[in-house]
Enzyme design. Structure first.
Site, PDB file in Angstrom:
ATOM      1  N   GLU A  80     -42.635 -23.182 -13.235  1.00  0.00           N
ATOM      2  CA  GLU A  80     -43.958 -22.659 -13.565  1.00  0.00           C
ATOM      3  C   GLU A  80     -44.305 -22.355 -15.140  1.00  0.00           C
ATOM      4  OE1 GLU A  80     -42.031 -21.381 -10.913  1.00  0.00           O
ATOM      5  OE2 GLU A  80     -43.234 -22.139  -9.152  1.00  0.00           O
ATOM      6  N   HIS A 128     -46.082 -14.214  -1.701  1.00  0.00           N
ATOM      7  CA  HIS A 128     -47.067 -15.063  -1.559  1.00  0.00           C
ATOM      8  C   HIS A 128     -48.414 -14.899  -0.889  1.00  0.00           C
ATOM      9  CE1 HIS A 128     -43.040 -17.133  -1.819  1.00  0.00           C
ATOM     10  NE2 HIS A 128     -43.777 -18.211  -1.924  1.00  0.00           N
TER      11      HIS A 128
END
Lengths: 336, 322
Positions: free
Chosen positions: A71, A140
C-alpha cells in the site's frame, strides 16, 4: 438512466473517465488479479470485492495496473505519477490501511502544491472502503475520513447513493487536487437510478435527503439512510426533519448546514468516524461558532463509543449509530 | 571513460560541481549569520554523485531528492538565484518561500522536490517512471536516497514495485557514511546496500561516488537500460559528507581530523581536475570557479535584498480549486 448498484456506479465512473482521458489509470492490488497464478489471461478479481471488474478486459495491463500488496508504494507511486502527468485512481482497498500508506498522501501529494509555491498539482484519487456493520472487526471497519479531512491539501468524499457515487467520482477524477474517495462497504449492493452518460456532482455541495422544520440531522455515507429512516418515523408523530448529507467533508458545505440550523434551531449530528476529534465535532464547532444564536437546544451527537470497532455482531450493533439512536436524540431535542 | 565526453560536456560537468560547492560553502557561512530560517543540510563532498547522475538525464527526465537536496537541484538545472532566495524564505524563491531548503522543487526542470522525509524519493520516482512508461515518452526517473534512507521500508516497497512493473527508474543510494549522526556500519545491516537491491531482482552496483566518471559511467548504462525497457537499476555511490547532518550539528561522532582528511584526500572537484589534466588547462577550470563564485555572491546579495512573501500568500495554493 438505468438501475445500478453503488458498486456498478463506481466502475461506470472509472470506465467512462478512462475512455475519455488516456492519462487515467487504475492502480492497486488485484485490480486484475491472477497475475503469476495458473490462469494467466483471466481477470480473476477486479479489486478484492470486484468493484473494478471488467476494466482490465477493456483497458489492459497498461492502464489497469496490478501491484503487489504494498500500500505504501501504491500511494507513493500514485503521488509521483500524479505530479508528472497521469491521473491515477489508486485503490487502498480498505481505508484502514492508510496506517501503512499515509506518507504519500499526508507528507507528499497533499503538500506539493503549497510547498512548491503553486507550481505543482497532484490529480490523484485514492479509493477505499470505510464503514462498520460488516463484522469485519477492528482493522477493516473504520472510517478515518476525519483524519484525511484534517489535512490541508486533501479533498474528502463520502458518497451515500449510487447516483452520488458516480457523479462525485467523475468529479474527483477530473479534479486537479488529491481526493480521498471513501466508499461505504455496506452500500455496495444498494441499487438506484443512475444516468448512463457521464455527469459530475460538484465537491462541496450538500444534499438535502429530507426536508422538515423541527430538527436538522447531519449524516454521511450509510448513516444517511439511518437518518432518513429516523426522519420518516418521526414524521409520523408530526416531528419533521431536514436530513443533510454533506457528501464531501472537505470542502464542507457550511452554508447548507447553517441555513438548515437557522430554520430548525435543533441539531443531531450522527457519525461513525470517531467518538473524539471526529467529523461530528468539527461540524458541531462550526455550528457553535457560526450558528450559536440559531440554537434552541444543545447539539446532540450520535456517535460510537471511544473503542475500536468490535467483531461480534452483538457488540458491533451496539457500537454503530442507527435509526433508533438518531430518533431518540431528535425526540430528546423536542422534549418528547 | 574521460574520452566519451567532449570538452564542452566536461566543462559543463565541472561547472555544475563548482556551483554546488560554492553554493553549499557559501550557505555554511551565511547560516552562521543567523539570517537563514530553519534547517539546512549541506551536500559538500558529494558533488560528483549529483552531477554524474544528472549529466546523463534530459530536462524531461525526473529526479526525486532528499533533505540534502541542493546539489541534486543544481545538477538538474534549478536556478541558483531562485534556490538561494528560497533558502532565505523570500517570495522570489523557486517555491515562493513556502518550501525552503528541504522542499526545493521545480517540476519544469524535472526536479520533483527535495524531501523532508528520509526515503521519500523512491516511491515518487517510481510514479514518475510509471508516467513515462504509460505515456511511452522514453523518460526515466531517478531517486536519490542516503544510506540512512536505505533502511526505510517504503524504499524496499518501491524497489520491489519497480522490478514487478519493470519501470524505467534508477535508485541512487548516496552512502556518505552517516545517517544523521549514526554510522553506516552500525545502522545498515549487512553493510552493503547493493545486496538489498539485487535481492529485488535488479542490477545493482557500488561505485566510487567521489569520482564523477565512475558515477557517470554506471548511470549511463542504467539510463540506457531504463530507456530501452530493461527496467530498474540500483547504484550505491560511496562518498563522504563534509559537513554535519544539519548546520549546527557539532559532529561529535567524527574522528579527530576526519573532516580535514576528507577535504585533502576525497575532494570530488580535485579528483575531477586530476582526471582531466591532459585535456583541460587548470586555468580554464579556475575561470569557471571564479565565475561561479561571482554568481553565488550575486545570488546571496539578491536573496538578502528580496522581499519576504506577502501575507496573502499564506492562504494561496493549498488547492488548485476549493
Amino acid at each position: 438512466m438505468s438501475t445500478k448498484s453503488y458498486r456498478e456506479a463506481i466502475k461506470d465512473a472509472i470506465a467512462q473517465e478512462m475512455r475519455l482521458d488516456d492519462t487515467v489509470v487504475v492502480i492497486g492490488e488485484d485490480q486484475r488479479g491472477g497475475h503469476g497464478g495458473h490462469q494467466p489471461e483471466v481477470e480473476a478479481l477486479g479489486g478484492v470485492l470486484g468493484v473494478t471488474k471488467g476494466l482490465w478486459t477493456e483497458f489492459g495491463s497498461e492502464r489497469v495496473i496490478d501491484t503487489p500488496i504494498t500500500e505504501s508504494a501504491i500511494i507513493g507511486m500514485a503521488a509521483g505519477a500524479a505530479a508528472t502527468g497521469l491521473r491515477p485512481v489508486a485503490e487502498l482497498m480498505f481505508m484502514d490501511f492508510f496506517g501503512v500508506a499515509f506518507d504519500g498522501i499526508y507528507n507528499q501529494a497533499a503538500k506539493f502544491r503549497y510547498m512548491f509555491g503553486g507550481k505543482a498539482k497532484a490529480p490523484l484519487v485514492v479509493r477505499g472502503m470505510v464503514g462498520a456493520g460488516f463484522s469485519a472487526a477492528g482493522q477493516h471497519s473504520q472510517s478515518p475520513y476525519h483524519i484525511f479531512a484534517s489535512v490541508p491539501g486533501l479533498k474528502v468524499v463520502c458518497p451515500s447513493t449510487p447516483y452520488d457515487a458516480k457523479g462525485l467520482l467523475i468529479a474527483s477524477i477530473r479534479d486537479d487536487d488529491p481526493v480521498m474517495f471513501c466508499e461505504n462497504k455496506i452500500l455496495y449492493d444498494m441499487k438506484g437510478e443512475v444516468p448512463d452518460e457521464p455527469y459530475t456532482i460538484p465537491l462541496g455541495v450538500a444534499n438535502y435527503t429530507r426536508e422538515g422544520e423541527d430538527v436538522t440531522i447531519i449524516a454521511l455515507g450509510s448513516l444517511v439512510h439511518q437518518a432518513n429512516a429516523a426522519a420518516d418515523r418521526l414524521a409520523k408523530d408530526g416531528i419533521t426533519c431536514d436530513v443533510i448529507d454533506p457528501r464531501t467533508i472537505s470542502p464542507l458545505d457550511e452554508t447548507a448546514i447553517l441555513e438548515s440550523v437557522a430554520a430548525t434551531g435543533r441539531v443531531v449530528i450522527v457519525d461513525e468516524s470517531a467518538a473524539r476529534c471526529g467529523f461530528a465535532h468539527d461540524v458541531a464547532a462550526l455550528i457553535a461558532s457560526k450558528g450559536f444564536d440559531y440554537l434552541r437546544a444543545p447539539i446532540e451527537l450520535v456517535l460510537p463509543p471511544h473503542t475500536p470497532v468490535p467483531f461480534s455482531p452483538a457488540l458491533e450493533k451496539l457500537w454503530l449509530p442507527d435509526a433508533a439512536k438518531i430518533e431518540a436524540a431528535a425526540r430528546k431535542l423536542m422534549g418528547a | 571513460m574521460v574520452m566519451q565526453l567532449d570538452k564542452d560536456q566536461l566543462l559543463q560537468a565541472y561547472r555544475k560541481m563548482s556551483e554546488i560547492r560554492a553554493f553549499e560553502e557559501r550557505l555554511h557561512e551565511e547560516n552562521a549569520t543567523g539570517d537563514i530560517p530553519g534547517f539546512i543540510h549541506l551536500y559538500t563532498g558529494e558533488e560528483a554523485i549529483a552531477v554524474g547522475v544528472c549529466q546523463n538525464l534530459l530536462p524531461t527526465d525526473y529526479i526525486g531528492s532528499t533533505h540534502r537536496g541542493h546539489g541534486h537541484s543544481i545538477a538538474k538545472g534549478c536556478d541558483i538565484h531562485g534556490m538561494m532566495a528560497e533558502v532565505f524564505g523570500k517570495d522570489a524563491g523557486v517555491c515562493r518561500g513556502k518550501g525552503g531548503s528541504m522542499h526545493i522543487a521545480d517540476l519544469s526542470k524535472g526536479m520533483l522536490g527535495a524531501n523532508g522525509i528520509v526515503g521519500g524519493a523512491p516511491s515518487l520516482a517510481i510514479g514518475a517512471a510509471l508516467t513515462a512508461k504509460t505515456l511511452k515518452n522514453g523518460g526515466v526517473a531517478v531517486s536519490f536516497t542516503g544510506d540512512g534512507g536505505s533502511n526505510q521500508g517504503l524504499v524496499f516497497e518501491a524497489m520491489n514495485m519497480a522490478t514487478v512493473l519493470q519501470l524505467p527508474v534508477i535508485f541512487i543510494f548516496e552512502n556518505n557514511g552517516y545517517g544523521e549522526g549514526t554510522g553506516f556500519d552500525y545502522a545498515v545491516g549487512g553493510r552493503d546496500i547493493t545486496k538489498r537491491s539485487s535481492g529485488f531482482g535488479m542490477p545493482s552496483i557500488r561505485v566510487d561516488g567521489t569520482d564523477f566518471f565512475a558515477v557517470y559511467e554506471a548511470v549511463s548504462e542504467a539510463v540506457d537500460r531504463a530507456r530501452t525497457g530493461g527496467g530498474p537499476t540500483s547504484i550505491e555511490c560511496m562518498a563522504y559528507r563534509w559537513h554535519g547532518h544539519f548546520e549546527g550539528d557539532p559532529g561529535l561522532y567524527r574522528a579527530k581530523g576526519e573532516v580535514a582528511g576528507l577535504r585533502k584526500n576525497h575532494d570530488p572537484l580535485k579528483i575531477f581536475r586530476d582526471k582531466v589534466r591532459d585535456q583541460i588547462k587548470a586555468s580554464e577550470l579556475d575561470k569557471i570557479d571564479a565565475e561561479v563564485t561571482a554568481q553565488v555572491d550575486d545570488a546571496v546579495k539578491q536573496a538578502r535584498a528580496a522581499a519576504y512573501p506577502p501575507a496573502e500568500n499564506l492562504l494561496a495554493d493549498v488547492y488548485v480549486s476549493y
